[in-house]
Design a protein around this motif. Structure first.
Motif, PDB file in Angstrom:
ATOM      1  N   GLU A  21       5.196   8.379 -36.325  1.00 38.60           N
ATOM      2  CA  GLU A  21       5.836   7.591 -35.276  1.00 38.60           C
ATOM      3  C   GLU A  21       4.832   7.207 -34.190  1.00 38.60           C
ATOM      4  O   GLU A  21       4.759   6.048 -33.769  1.00 38.60           O
ATOM      5  CB  GLU A  21       6.999   8.386 -34.688  1.00 38.60           C
ATOM      6  CG  GLU A  21       8.063   8.716 -35.722  1.00 38.60           C
ATOM      7  CD  GLU A  21       9.149   9.618 -35.164  1.00 38.60           C
ATOM      8  OE1 GLU A  21       9.192   9.787 -33.931  1.00 38.60           O
ATOM      9  OE2 GLU A  21       9.944  10.143 -35.946  1.00 38.60           O
ATOM     10  N   TRP A 119      14.304   9.114 -37.878  1.00 34.90           N
ATOM     11  CA  TRP A 119      13.327   8.802 -36.832  1.00 34.90           C
ATOM     12  C   TRP A 119      13.596   9.689 -35.624  1.00 34.90           C
ATOM     13  O   TRP A 119      14.671  10.290 -35.504  1.00 34.90           O
ATOM     14  CB  TRP A 119      13.460   7.333 -36.450  1.00 34.90           C
ATOM     15  CG  TRP A 119      12.286   6.768 -35.703  1.00 34.90           C
ATOM     16  CD1 TRP A 119      12.156   6.637 -34.357  1.00 34.90           C
ATOM     17  CD2 TRP A 119      11.083   6.235 -36.278  1.00 34.90           C
ATOM     18  NE1 TRP A 119      10.950   6.067 -34.047  1.00 34.90           N
ATOM     19  CE2 TRP A 119      10.266   5.807 -35.213  1.00 34.90           C
ATOM     20  CE3 TRP A 119      10.617   6.087 -37.579  1.00 34.90           C
ATOM     21  CZ2 TRP A 119       9.015   5.238 -35.401  1.00 34.90           C
ATOM     22  CZ3 TRP A 119       9.376   5.524 -37.781  1.00 34.90           C
ATOM     23  CH2 TRP A 119       8.584   5.098 -36.705  1.00 34.90           C
ATOM     24  N   LEU A 375      13.433   0.967 -39.159  1.00 32.58           N
ATOM     25  CA  LEU A 375      13.856   1.728 -37.985  1.00 32.58           C
ATOM     26  C   LEU A 375      15.373   1.867 -37.942  1.00 32.58           C
ATOM     27  O   LEU A 375      15.905   2.930 -37.600  1.00 32.58           O
ATOM     28  CB  LEU A 375      13.347   1.051 -36.714  1.00 32.58           C
ATOM     29  CG  LEU A 375      11.826   1.085 -36.515  1.00 32.58           C
ATOM     30  CD1 LEU A 375      11.418   0.177 -35.364  1.00 32.58           C
ATOM     31  CD2 LEU A 375      11.349   2.509 -36.264  1.00 32.58           C
TER      32      LEU A 375
END
Length: 407
Positions: A21, A119, A375
């Motif tokens: 990330e 995420w 995402l």
């Protein structure tokens, strides 16, 4: 990585490592910052290549981490990829041109593999998105003032690509922004007007429609303002289209469509369904007509050109892989988002950006369109497990209401 958004969970091994990330955030911010002083030019870094490298590392980590929950879909996509690779090898197609034409299949495999992964918090993602928007607006404003109209500067790349990225990032972050959401929509609208991009205008309209749909009934005034913005920006898009058409010898996308129709005029039903043998060159007369775009000709440098010369992904994928290939791209993207828990409105908006961008430039064959979809797939699992507060997004207390929402 901060402990925020990294809470202990039975599915902890499905959370993406912080280094992945943070490397993406660093790539985007450094690329944008290095571009700021270069008025009239894009970032000096090869942003598209770097994003593709990041996506390959992303895919590699997911495969090595194991426990993929979409084995069937990945296997089907891999078999389809083989059905394109084997003929390309047999007919000695140039490797560079094949990779350029079929990146979208790699992205589809990444979409499928990302299902079930998570995420981190949206806090850093939103800060990075906001930073990119601010840098892009500053550069566009400076270019407009110092160099005049028509420069189309771009922060990362040509604005036809990067505006699709910004629009997708705003849609992905939007559910977490509370009452500060309108700021992102206004910022994108201002950037779109300065950049004078037709496809960017369409992406903005999609974001505005999405925002109108997300506005709560209690906020009728915001819904009303956003609704008024839609015809205004549609009108701006028409003006941009006409101005750029008058400034050139013709509308390039219509030229590409004409060449596509000439090359497919004698196609059979089978060809329309499955496309050409990978990779089949366009006829020499077509390449001659599009000689202005010689930089997009074959890597062999022999005057041959392939479907990439048509610019528009929707035309390119039909020529190379037929209507079945185009349907595969759309359906797999939709399945990956919905099966991962992405809200229907978000999935519709991102799919609309991909399809409309594909009418002009690379669409789903571009990392700028693929990244927000990845995402959305990975953030939907966190959104389903925990609601993020303004504290997690990192916005100041001065704009928070008593209930914790953002004013």
């Amino acid at each position: 990585m901060s402990s925020i958004g990294r809470q202990t969970s039975p599915a902890r091994n499905k959370e993406l490592p912080a280094v992945l990330e943070n490397s993406l955030y660093a790539l985007l911010l450094v690329s944008g910052a290095s571009s700021l002083p270069l008025l009239g030019r894009f970032s000096p870094l090869p942003v598209t290549v770097l994003l593709d490298v990041w996506l390959v590392f992303f895919l590699t980590w997911m495969l090595l981490a194991g426990r993929t929950r979409s084995i069937g879909l990945i296997a089907a996509l891999s078999l389809y990829l083989l059905s394109r690779v084997i003929p390309a090898i047999l007919f000695n197609a140039p490797v560079d041109d094949f990779l350029q034409a079929y990146r979208w299949l790699l992205y589809l495999i990444i979409f499928a593999t990302a299902m079930g992964r998570t995420w981190g918090s949206t806090r850093t993602l939103w800060r990075v998105t906001l930073s990119l928007l601010i840098m892009a607006i500053v550069k566009s404003a400076a270019t407009l003032i110092l160099l005049g109209r028509g420069q189309r500067p771009g922060l990362l790349l040509e604005n036809n690509f990067e505006l699709a990225l910004f629009a997708g990032l705003i849609i992905v972050c939007y559910p977490h922004l509370g009452r500060a959401r309108w700021l992102s929509v206004v910022a994108l609208g201002a950037l779109t007007v300065m950049d004078e991009s037709r496809s960017g205008s369409v992406a903005f309209v999609i974001v505005a429609v999405y925002a109108v749909g997300q506005a709560k009934a209690a906020n009728l005034f915001l819904r009303y303002l956003l609704a008024l913005a839609l015809p205004a920006f549609a009108f701006v898009a028409i003006l941009i289209f006409e101005a750029r058409a008058r400034s050139s010898s013709g509308i390039d996308r219509l030229n590409f469509l004409r060449v596509f129709l000439e090359n497919t005029s004698d196609w059979s039903v089978i060809q329309w369904l499955f496309g050409t043998t990978p990779i089949t060159p366009l006829d020499p007369a077509s390449c001659l007509q599009l000689s202005y775009y010689e930089s997009l000709f074959s890597s062999r440098g022999d005057g041959t050109c392939y479907s990439v010369i048509l610019h528009a992904f929707n035309l390119r994928v039909v020529y190379d892989a037929g209507l079945v290939g185009l349907a595969l791209a759309v359906i797999v993207t939709w399945i990956a988002m919905r099966k991962s828990g992405t809200a229907t409105s978000t999935a519709l908006a991102l799919s609309a950006i991909a399809l409309t961008n594909g009418l002009s430039v690379s669409g789903l064959n571009s990392p700028y369109v693929a990244l927000p979809i990845i995402l959305a797939i990975t953030l939907s699992r966190r959104e389903g497990r925990e609601g993020e507060t303004p504290d997690q997004i990192g916005l100041p207390h001065s704009i928070r209401g008593r209930d914790g929402s953002i004013r």
